[in-house]
Design a protein around this motif. Structure first.
Motif, PDB file in Angstrom:
ATOM      1  N   MET A   1      71.716  64.712  62.021  1.00 54.51           N
ATOM      2  CA  MET A   1      72.435  63.507  62.300  1.00 54.51           C
ATOM      3  C   MET A   1      72.692  62.765  63.326  1.00 54.51           C
ATOM      4  O   MET A   1      72.097  61.548  63.760  1.00 54.51           O
ATOM      5  CB  MET A   1      74.402  63.579  61.462  1.00 54.51           C
TER       6      MET A   1
ATOM      7  N   ILE B   1      74.879  67.330  66.399  1.00 50.94           N
ATOM      8  CA  ILE B   1      75.892  67.278  65.221  1.00 50.94           C
ATOM      9  C   ILE B   1      75.309  67.567  64.030  1.00 50.94           C
ATOM     10  O   ILE B   1      74.835  66.216  63.939  1.00 50.94           O
ATOM     11  CB  ILE B   1      77.149  66.014  65.311  1.00 50.94           C
ATOM     12  N   HIS B   2      76.071  67.726  62.995  1.00 50.45           N
ATOM     13  CA  HIS B   2      74.761  68.820  61.491  1.00 50.45           C
ATOM     14  C   HIS B   2      75.272  67.318  60.597  1.00 50.45           C
ATOM     15  O   HIS B   2      76.313  66.827  60.750  1.00 50.45           O
ATOM     16  CB  HIS B   2      74.357  69.235  61.062  1.00 50.45           C
ATOM     17  N   ASP B   3      74.646  66.563  60.204  1.00 49.23           N
ATOM     18  CA  ASP B   3      75.212  66.060  58.309  1.00 49.23           C
ATOM     19  C   ASP B   3      75.716  66.499  58.293  1.00 49.23           C
ATOM     20  O   ASP B   3      76.245  67.894  57.878  1.00 49.23           O
ATOM     21  CB  ASP B   3      73.770  65.857  57.365  1.00 49.23           C
ATOM     22  N   GLY B   4      76.738  65.815  57.500  1.00 51.50           N
ATOM     23  CA  GLY B   4      78.614  65.876  57.018  1.00 51.50           C
ATOM     24  C   GLY B   4      79.164  66.620  57.448  1.00 51.50           C
ATOM     25  O   GLY B   4      80.525  67.033  57.413  1.00 51.50           O
ATOM     26  N   ALA B   5      78.735  67.210  58.930  1.00 51.73           N
ATOM     27  CA  ALA B   5      80.601  67.796  59.623  1.00 51.73           C
ATOM     28  C   ALA B   5      81.219  66.626  60.464  1.00 51.73           C
ATOM     29  O   ALA B   5      81.001  65.273  60.286  1.00 51.73           O
ATOM     30  CB  ALA B   5      79.360  67.870  60.920  1.00 51.73           C
ATOM     31  N   LYS B   6      82.395  66.862  59.999  1.00 53.83           N
ATOM     32  CA  LYS B   6      83.422  66.720  60.701  1.00 53.83           C
ATOM     33  C   LYS B   6      84.272  67.623  62.237  1.00 53.83           C
ATOM     34  O   LYS B   6      84.129  68.269  62.369  1.00 53.83           O
ATOM     35  CB  LYS B   6      84.766  67.244  59.585  1.00 53.83           C
TER      36      LYS B   6
ATOM     37  N   ASP C   1      76.851  56.228  57.741  1.00 55.28           N
ATOM     38  CA  ASP C   1      76.919  57.603  57.680  1.00 55.28           C
ATOM     39  C   ASP C   1      77.042  58.437  58.451  1.00 55.28           C
ATOM     40  O   ASP C   1      77.235  60.079  58.533  1.00 55.28           O
ATOM     41  CB  ASP C   1      75.209  57.719  57.678  1.00 55.28           C
ATOM     42  N   LEU C   2      77.785  57.404  59.570  1.00 55.55           N
ATOM     43  CA  LEU C   2      78.140  58.126  60.936  1.00 55.55           C
ATOM     44  C   LEU C   2      79.194  57.285  60.759  1.00 55.55           C
ATOM     45  O   LEU C   2      79.319  56.172  61.958  1.00 55.55           O
ATOM     46  CB  LEU C   2      77.273  58.398  61.686  1.00 55.55           C
TER      47      LEU C   2
ATOM     48  N   HIS D   1      80.060  61.914  54.081  1.00 58.34           N
ATOM     49  CA  HIS D   1      78.937  61.732  55.678  1.00 58.34           C
ATOM     50  C   HIS D   1      79.782  62.448  56.691  1.00 58.34           C
ATOM     51  O   HIS D   1      80.608  63.317  56.881  1.00 58.34           O
ATOM     52  CB  HIS D   1      78.197  60.871  55.441  1.00 58.34           C
ATOM     53  N   THR D   2      78.924  62.308  57.733  1.00 59.44           N
ATOM     54  CA  THR D   2      80.002  62.121  59.004  1.00 59.44           C
ATOM     55  C   THR D   2      80.971  61.639  59.775  1.00 59.44           C
ATOM     56  O   THR D   2      80.514  60.939  59.455  1.00 59.44           O
ATOM     57  CB  THR D   2      78.411  62.574  59.563  1.00 59.44           C
TER      58      THR D   2
ATOM     59  N   LEU E   1      82.643  61.592  62.950  1.00 58.01           N
ATOM     60  CA  LEU E   1      83.222  61.774  64.822  1.00 58.01           C
ATOM     61  C   LEU E   1      84.238  61.303  65.107  1.00 58.01           C
ATOM     62  O   LEU E   1      84.342  60.135  64.861  1.00 58.01           O
ATOM     63  CB  LEU E   1      82.167  61.357  66.096  1.00 58.01           C
TER      64      LEU E   1
END
Length: 629
Positions: free
Chosen positions: A1, A24-29, A166-167, A194-195, A197
């Protein structure tokens, strides 16, 4: 992502990021943490394309949507629900096109896409998000302009959550939320598809809502798996290993260098000496651990203990308009050692109650009984604007110490937690955290018996919040606390008061019970597998309260022993510093012998206290297990 590679950025000659990299990968929190001023918000601006890096790259997945809470809170005549719905620009455009499209194929494409993005349930989703952030059905139909800045920021947050980018970039989202909104946001971020940050100093949020921590430190980015508590533990372990490896490497280096220095001039040893020179050149330098210690926050203890209750209210009614009171028929008491947290949604009257307790608001009806010589300290975030912008911390304190010498004034400022380099800085140039420390110090200057804190943590980083917790736990008076920081509440409060529906009532439970109360409602009932015994939230809160009451004396004993151990260790360090003087025993043998005896006695006291702590902790754990079955 999101891939950040060798990113370097400086501002005003100061390097904030230097060859920083992270994936940072897709779906990471992901929780982005670091000391205030390290560049976390700047990194968000770089990711959003609002700033340009000196070197390096930031790459996102193609066609990915990025969402960030607007800097300007909405202040238009548009209703809250319409403002939030408008945040999904694709839905708005498709609905507009559907009104005018004539091509059957295009109409079909529009309808399929609207179904894909769940457009027809959009209003329900928007209403749910607004409700979670504290807006009821009537509020949602009111114009944005009707609300104050903090509430408008909630609307801006609702809009970006509804758009489901998405982010999703969230920068201190809990600063304008109450505890109830914070608990709702924790649950929402956990389920976000989704992701994310997230910049936050809220430890509980970082423990429950994220699965990775990205640490910005020394201009670099490091990604750690797990929540904040896991990160803190892993980092401590890594730092300890790094320091041990460095010490071992330095010892090896000194040994090799000593051999070279001793034998480099001897022909018979020249070859061996040369080989060790090469070994020294090949040895990797292990950097020393850089630990930035936070200046502690301290509160002066009351000069004298007051017999309880220090405050009592009997059938009190308060508010700002006699025709529309905020709280009615209050019968409450505050004792000299109470630790009370006020719970309830913003607007229910928590700050109004705090003003009553502090004497800033007179009741319409009822009786207030106040102990003689009661000294009350009151801190609220809005008071930061009341600091004199052109005066330094020293000048603020000197007004309270007119006859004292300069050294004493500066010593008092230091005890407030301000660094020496910031003592003469005008208040307008201090950071939010530095202003908060100064204001806390001024509010508690006269050694109060009761401290009232209304959202004290908004400008404090995680380490400063831990310092505040320690200060509150060692303070010997009473504390009334309003905070959206659950970790702060759990670590300092012994009693919970719920402010709701114009009343103040004890909440018989802990913060886990309150989280369930907020997210599920107070009237949820459950049955066992046979559909028999009902166990309500009220039952659970009562049981939890009973457990806490049983364990409270043990917990206080453990805290007292911990404080004693800390004080003894400081004494031991002072003795070690004196004994480190190589000329001490030559200059004054009697003093050296006395200090050596004092050190042995102090070490013995530490050992005994640690044994007591282990025994008490074992008793506490056993009692906790027994009480939970």
């Amino acid at each position: 992502m999101l891939t950040i590679s060798d990113l370097t950025f400086r501002i005003g000659g100061r390097v904030l990021l230097e060859k920083a990299s992270v994936v940072i990968h897709d779906g990471a929190k992901v929780g982005l943490v670091g000391r205030n001023g390290t560049g976390k918000t700047t990194l968000f601006s770089l990711i959003a394309g609002e700033l340009s890096a000196e070197s390096g790259t930031i790459e996102m997945k193609r066609a990915a949507k990025l969402g960030r809470v607007a800097q300007e809170a909405p202040g238009t005549a548009q209703s809250l629900i319409d403002f939030v719905l408008a945040a999904d620009t694709e839905r708005v455009a498709l609905l507009a096109e559907a009104e005018t499209a004539t091509d059957p194929h295009r109409i079909a494409e529009i309808q399929v896409r609207l179904a894909d993005i769940h457009a027809h349930s959009a209003e329900a989703r928007a209403a749910t998000i607004l409700a979670g952030l504290g807006f009821d059905a009537a509020d949602q139909l009111r114009p944005c302009a009707d609300f104050s800045g903090g509430w408008r920021m909630r609307v801006a947050l609702a809009a970006v959550l509804f758009a489901e980018p998405d982010l999703l970039l969230l920068d201190e989202p809990t600063n304008y939320l109450d505890l109830e909104g914070t608990l709702w946001l924790q649950a929402y971020v956990q389920k976000y598809p989704h992701t994310v940050l997230l910049i936050s100093h809220d430890r509980d949020l970082l423990d429950t809502a994220v699965d990775h921590i990205c640490h910005l430190d020394q201009q670099r980015l490091t990604l750690w798996r797990g929540g904040y508590s896991s990160f803190a533990r892993q980092r401590r372990e890594k730092m300890l290993l790094q320091e041990k490896a460095r010490e071992k490497s330095e010892a090896r280096r000194k040994h090799l260098q000593a051999f070279v220095d001793r034998f480099k001039a001897k022909a018979s040893k020249a070859r061996q000496a040369q080989s060790r020179v090469k070994m020294l050149e090949r040895m990797e330098t292990i950097e020393a651990v850089v630990e930035e210690n936070v200046t502690p926050i301290t509160f002066p203890n009351p000069k004298a203990r007051i017999a309880p209750p220090v405050l009592a209210f009997e059938k009190v009614t308060i508010g700002y308009d006699r025709a529309k009171p905020v709280l009615k028929n209050l019968t409450l008491r505050v004792d000299d050692d109470d630790r009370i947290a006020l719970l309830g949604k913003n607007g229910n009257g928590k700050s109004t109650l705090a003003k009553l307790i502090s004497g800033r608001l007179e009741p319409f009806e009822g009786r207030v009984t106040k102990a003689s010589k009661l000294e009350i300290a009151y801190f609220a975030q809005h008071q930061l604007d009341e600091l004199r912008p052109d005066e330094s911390a020293v000048e603020h304190v000197r007004r309270l110490m007119v006859t004292e010498p300069e050294a004493k004034v500066r010593s008092r400022v230091a005890r407030m937690g301000l660094e020496t380099s910031k003592m003469d800085t005008p208040a307008r140039e201090l950071s939010g955290g530095e202003k908060a420390r100064l204001l806390l110090g001024l509010a508690t200057f006269h050694a109060p018996n009761l401290i009232i804190l209304d959202e004290p943590t908004n400008h404090l980083d995680i380490d400063s919040r831990e310092s505040l917790i320690e200060a509150l736990n060692t303070f010997e008076g009473a504390v009334i606390l309003i905070s959206h920081d659950r970790h702060l509440v759990e670590a300092t409060a012994d009693r919970l008061w719920l402010v709701a529906d114009g009343a103040v009532t004890p909440f018989d439970g802990d913060m886990d019970d309150y989280r369930r109360y907020v997210l599920s409602g107070p009237a949820v009932e459950r049955r066992d597998g046979n559909g028999a015994d009902k166990v309500t939230n009220a039952d659970r809160r009562r049981q939890a309260a009973e457990r806490r009451a049983q364990l409270a004396p043990l917990r206080k004993k453990i805290q007292a022993v911990e404080s004693r151990i800390e004080a003894l260790k400081k004494t031991l360090k002072g003795l070690d510093d004196q004994l480190a003087d190589p000329a001490l025993f030559t200059r004054d043998p009697a003093k050296g012998a006395r200090l050596s005896k004092d050190r042995a006695d102090t070490q013995g006291a530490i050992d005994a206290a640690e044994e007591e702590w282990l025994e008490l902790s074992g008793d506490y754990e056993a009692a906790e297990l027994e009480s939970t079955g």
